[in-house]
Write an enzyme that holds these catalytic residues in place. Structure first.
Site, PDB file in Angstrom:
ATOM      1  CE  LYS A   1      -3.698   4.840  -1.530  1.00 36.66           C
ATOM      2  NZ  LYS A   1      -4.814   5.340  -2.361  1.00 36.66           N
TER       3      LYS A   1
ATOM      4  CE1 TYR B   1      -4.145   1.823   0.523  1.00 34.24           C
ATOM      5  CE2 TYR B   1      -2.971   2.989   2.241  1.00 34.24           C
ATOM      6  CZ  TYR B   1      -4.063   2.866   1.419  1.00 34.24           C
ATOM      7  OH  TYR B   1      -5.084   3.788   1.481  1.00 34.24           O
TER       8      TYR B   1
END
Length: 243
Positions: free
Chosen positions: A158, A154
């Protein structure tokens, strides 16, 4: 000519709040979702109850050909209009310590957040550049700035979203297209329902989780005419929980 807004992952949480904010600003909103038809219908109903216009546009942002087909079909049906505001909000979590992380957990997260940004943004960019006006807002995360354990996938997706946005902002600024990133901290949505809120709150100077409408307010401003000189920025909204 009508300027539309498209929000990926717009059926609930932060995405729904952004759809409502953009509709309140006068944009007909294309609500993208993958499988939550009932939630997407609820988002549309809420927009229409406020006097706005919304249309459902289901497709998998991580699937390039599927995203291209869906957007192309919409464009062909609306030859005199264009998507002037794009909010790349679609994202998923598949948390795991890296030593235990499966290939699927890595690829699903990167495909949705980063490849989804590429597939949808690339497809809509030409119209923005031709019309010489556009707003691209992508929803990153505190994880993409400081990294969080258990979220290497993640955090990587991002962080890459932030880097891509900074580069794209420089490419398109001469055509009055802005590209910005919002990096929320802990926001009270389904995405964080499995987290220990009681343990995390003391870490946040503001002493609480954020609300989706607070993120949406910032997205609405970045999508506005007034934000035309803001581009390439990453704006944190996290109650003071900085790196």
């Amino acid at each position: 000519m009508t300027k539309y807004a498209l929000v990926t992952g717009g059926s609930r949480g932060i995405g729904r709040a952004i759809c409502l904010r953009l509709a309140a600003a006068g944009y007909p909103v294309l609500v993208n979702y993958l499988s939550g038809t009932e939630a997407a219908e609820e988002t549309r109903s809420q927009i229409e109850a406020l006097g706005g216009r919304a249309h459902l546009l289901p497709f998998d942002a991580s699937d390039g050909p599927a995203a291209d087909r869906a957007v192309t079909e919409w464009q062909e049906a609306h030859p005199d209009d264009y998507v002037a505001v794009l909010v790349n909000n679609a994202g998923i979590r598949r948390d795991s310590m890296m030593v235990f992380m499966q290939d699927s957990q890595w690829h699903e997260v990167v495909d949705t957040t980063l490849n989804g940004f590429f597939h949808v943004t690339r497809r809509l960019l030409k119209d923005m550049l031709t019309r010489r006006w556009g707003r691209i807002v992508s929803i990153a995360s505190l994880s993409g700035i400081r990294g969080l354990p258990g979220q290497t996938n993640y955090s990587a997706a991002k962080a890459a979203l932030i880097g891509a946005s900074k580069a794209l902002a420089q490419e398109v600024a001469p055509r009055k297209v802005t590209v910005n990133v919002i990096a929320p901290g802990f926001i009270d949505t389904d995405m964080v329902k499995d987290l220990d809120e009681a343990r995390l709150k003391p870490m946040i100077p503001a002493g609480r989780f954020g609300r989706p409408d607070e993120v949406a307010a910032l997205a609405g401003f970045l999508a506005s005419e007034e934000a035309g000189y803001i581009t390439g920025e990453v704006i944190s909204i996290n109650g003071g929980l900085y790196t």
